[in-house]
Design an enzyme around this catalytic site. Structure first.
Site, PDB file in Angstrom:
ATOM      1  N   LYS A  72      15.331  10.506  66.516  1.00 55.75           N
ATOM      2  CA  LYS A  72      16.474  11.434  66.927  1.00 55.75           C
ATOM      3  C   LYS A  72      15.894  12.809  66.781  1.00 55.75           C
ATOM      4  CE  LYS A  72      20.558   8.711  66.955  1.00 55.75           C
ATOM      5  NZ  LYS A  72      20.065   7.365  66.641  1.00 55.75           N
ATOM      6  N   GLY A 188      53.209   7.405  52.107  1.00 59.76           N
ATOM      7  CA  GLY A 188      52.662   6.415  53.267  1.00 59.76           C
ATOM      8  C   GLY A 188      53.467   4.978  53.527  1.00 59.76           C
ATOM      9  N   ASP A 191      55.530   1.154  47.163  1.00 64.69           N
ATOM     10  CA  ASP A 191      54.558   0.040  46.400  1.00 64.69           C
ATOM     11  C   ASP A 191      55.319  -0.228  45.333  1.00 64.69           C
ATOM     12  OD1 ASP A 191      52.210   0.594  47.976  1.00 64.69           O
ATOM     13  OD2 ASP A 191      52.282   2.385  47.178  1.00 64.69           O
TER      14      ASP A 191
HETATM   15  N1  DCP Z   1      44.286   1.418  45.640  1.00 66.31           N
HETATM   16  C1  DCP Z   1      43.121   1.564  45.127  1.00 66.31           C
HETATM   17  N2  DCP Z   1      41.901   1.366  46.120  1.00 66.31           N
HETATM   18  C2  DCP Z   1      42.332   1.170  47.314  1.00 66.31           C
HETATM   19  C3  DCP Z   1      43.710   1.007  47.875  1.00 66.31           C
HETATM   20  C4  DCP Z   1      44.704   1.339  46.915  1.00 66.31           C
HETATM   21  O1  DCP Z   1      42.786   1.706  44.009  1.00 66.31           O
HETATM   22  N3  DCP Z   1      41.336   1.009  48.276  1.00 66.31           N
HETATM   23  C5  DCP Z   1      45.280   1.812  44.621  1.00 66.31           C
HETATM   24  C6  DCP Z   1      45.599   2.924  44.311  1.00 66.31           C
HETATM   25  C7  DCP Z   1      46.762   3.582  45.260  1.00 66.31           C
HETATM   26  C8  DCP Z   1      47.529   2.230  45.172  1.00 66.31           C
HETATM   27  O2  DCP Z   1      46.750   1.202  45.107  1.00 66.31           O
HETATM   28  O3  DCP Z   1      47.514   4.422  44.737  1.00 66.31           O
HETATM   29  C9  DCP Z   1      48.640   2.116  46.252  1.00 66.31           C
HETATM   30  O4  DCP Z   1      48.024   2.055  47.332  1.00 66.31           O
HETATM   31  P1  DCP Z   1      48.431   2.973  48.823  1.00 66.31           P
HETATM   32  O5  DCP Z   1      47.543   2.750  49.878  1.00 66.31           O
HETATM   33  O6  DCP Z   1      49.808   2.568  48.932  1.00 66.31           O
HETATM   34  O7  DCP Z   1      48.176   4.433  48.379  1.00 66.31           O
HETATM   35  P2  DCP Z   1      49.148   5.603  47.722  1.00 66.31           P
HETATM   36  O8  DCP Z   1      50.386   4.944  47.430  1.00 66.31           O
HETATM   37  O9  DCP Z   1      48.446   6.220  46.839  1.00 66.31           O
HETATM   38  O10 DCP Z   1      49.240   6.575  48.907  1.00 66.31           O
HETATM   39  P3  DCP Z   1      50.335   6.527  50.302  1.00 66.31           P
HETATM   40  O11 DCP Z   1      51.386   7.440  50.047  1.00 66.31           O
HETATM   41  O12 DCP Z   1      49.431   6.669  51.447  1.00 66.31           O
HETATM   42  O13 DCP Z   1      51.067   5.065  50.262  1.00 66.31           O
HETATM   43 MG    MG Z   2      51.289   3.746  48.663  1.00 63.42          MG
HETATM   44 MN    MN Z   3      50.626   0.589  49.525  1.00 58.44          MN
END
Ligand code: DCP
Ligand code: MG
Ligand code: MN
Length: 348
Positions: A72, A188, A191
């Site tokens: 590239k 989102g 939990d």
């Molecule tokens: N989690 C993690 N690694 C990931 C996915 C999740 O450590 N790859 C843990 C941390 C997150 C929790 O699980 O806070 C819950 O996952 P969510 O995908 O529901 O994320 P959040 O609740 O933090 O954010 P949202 O408001 O988007 O649900």
């Molecule tokens: Mg969540």
């Molecule tokens: Mn979740």
């Protein structure tokens, strides 16, 4: 404005760097971490060159530049542009990828495959793509599932679940984790950590969750079960969708059932500390806590903090090690030598 100029603008390879940077940005947008890193490393190498790199062979001799990127680089130098980049920046195609990536249960590989097959809209996907049951839900309820849940609705959903739970087992405890526990004004998904006093295994909680799910399905509250690539193999996680029934003061005006994502994590009381850290997040905070544990010869997972973990090549753990602390969130911070952080201070 000389100060705003990047150092590389005086670099003999500045045009090449500029185009490669656009490629890195593109791969970053589509969540291709591997290629993003590849391009970033190549850019770093080019920035260090005192001479203009003009051929594939020359580029390929340099550190962190593989055959593909070397080709590239020669293309950029000879044509002043990159075919692949123009293809990547094709608007409808790039837009479609972004749309597909937001379908529940769809990863990068699947989304890119659909784009390559010529699909451009959700309508294309709905009518022509081969979907698994989770992705089908993701497509059918695309708008709902991509709308964040206001904090008040999270609380209303939780109240509904807790009432059903109390009817089954008054001892069961449900804690809302995730972004809600971090104090976010919207989430989102919702939990739930499900636990009970004096429990020591997931198996002890499983019958309760099974009954809770059946009851909530009967109520019309749970509307779908979802398979997820994140689901733990030990049966400790449940993923699905739910709908808040018409509730005074929350959604009673022009009521329309809105589909929301809901997760349950089964946690025995003996593992509550590890689980609270894991399920409170955020994911980046978790990653740094795990890395810290690993640097101290320990291992942190959703069940607790372990020591004397034996690691093989690439830091892969060979033995689980001995449990140091599982029950108490604060103690895990202590043992790791990390100053306590309230959930709302864990945004990374
Ligand atoms: N989690 C993690 N690694 C990931 C996915 C999740 O450590 N790859 C843990 C941390 C997150 C929790 O699980 O806070 C819950 O996952 P969510 O995908 O529901 O994320 P959040 O609740 O933090 O954010 P949202 O408001 O988007 O649900
Ligand atoms: Mg969540
Ligand atoms: Mn979740």
């Amino acid at each position: 404005q000389a100060g705003a100029q990047d150092a590389y603008q005086n670099n003999p390879n500045s045009r090449t760097i500029e185009v490669l940077q656009s490629m890195a940005n593109y791969y970053d947008r589509v969540n291709d971490h591997w290629r993003t890193t590849g391009y970033r490393k190549a850019i770093t190498t080019l920035k260090r060159q005192a001479t203009r790199i003009t051929t594939e062979e020359e580029a390929f001799q340099l550190p962190h530049i593989g055959r593909r990127i070397a080709q590239k680089i020669e293309e950029i130098v000879t044509t002043n542009k990159l075919q692949r980049l123009e293809y990547a920046q094709d608007e409808p195609m790039d837009g479609a990828l972004q749309v597909f990536l937001r379908i529940y249960g769809v990863g990068n590989k699947q989304a890119q495959q659909w784009v390559a097959q010529g699909y451009r809209t959700l309508e294309d996907i709905k009518s022509k793509a081969k979907l698994n049951p989770s992705q089908r839900v993701g497509v059918e309820h695309y708008d709902d599932l991509n709308t964040r849940i206001p904090r008040r609705e999270v609380e209303a959903l939780a109240a509904f679940v807790r009432r059903a739970a109390a009817r089954i087992d008054a001892q069961a405890e449900l804690i809302i984790g995730g972004s809600y526990r971090r104090g976010s004004t919207s989430s989102g998904d919702i939990d739930f950590i499900v636990t009970k006093l004096d429990t020591e295994s997931v198996a002890q909680l499983r019958p309760f969750l099974d009954e809770l799910v059946r009851a909530l399905e009967k109520d019309g509250f749970l509307t779908a079960r979802l398979a997820s690539f994140h689901a733990g193999g030990d049966g400790s996680k449940w993923h699905g969708c739910c709908v808040l029934p018409k509730t005074k003061g929350i959604n009673d005006r022009d009521y329309r059932p809105v589909w929301r994502r809901i997760d349950f994590l089964l946690v025995p009381a003996s593992e509550m500390g590890g689980a609270l850290i894991y399920f409170t997040g955020n994911d980046i905070f978790n990653r740094s806590m795990r890395l810290l544990a690993s640097k101290k010869g320990m291992r942190l997972n959703q069940r607790g903090l372990y020591k004397d973990v034996i690691r093989g090549p690439g830091r892969v753990h060979v033995t689980e090690g001995e449990l140091v602390e599982g029950r108490d969130e604060r103690k895990i911070f202590d043992i790791l030598g990390v100053k306590w952080r309230e959930p709302h201070e864990r945004w990374c």
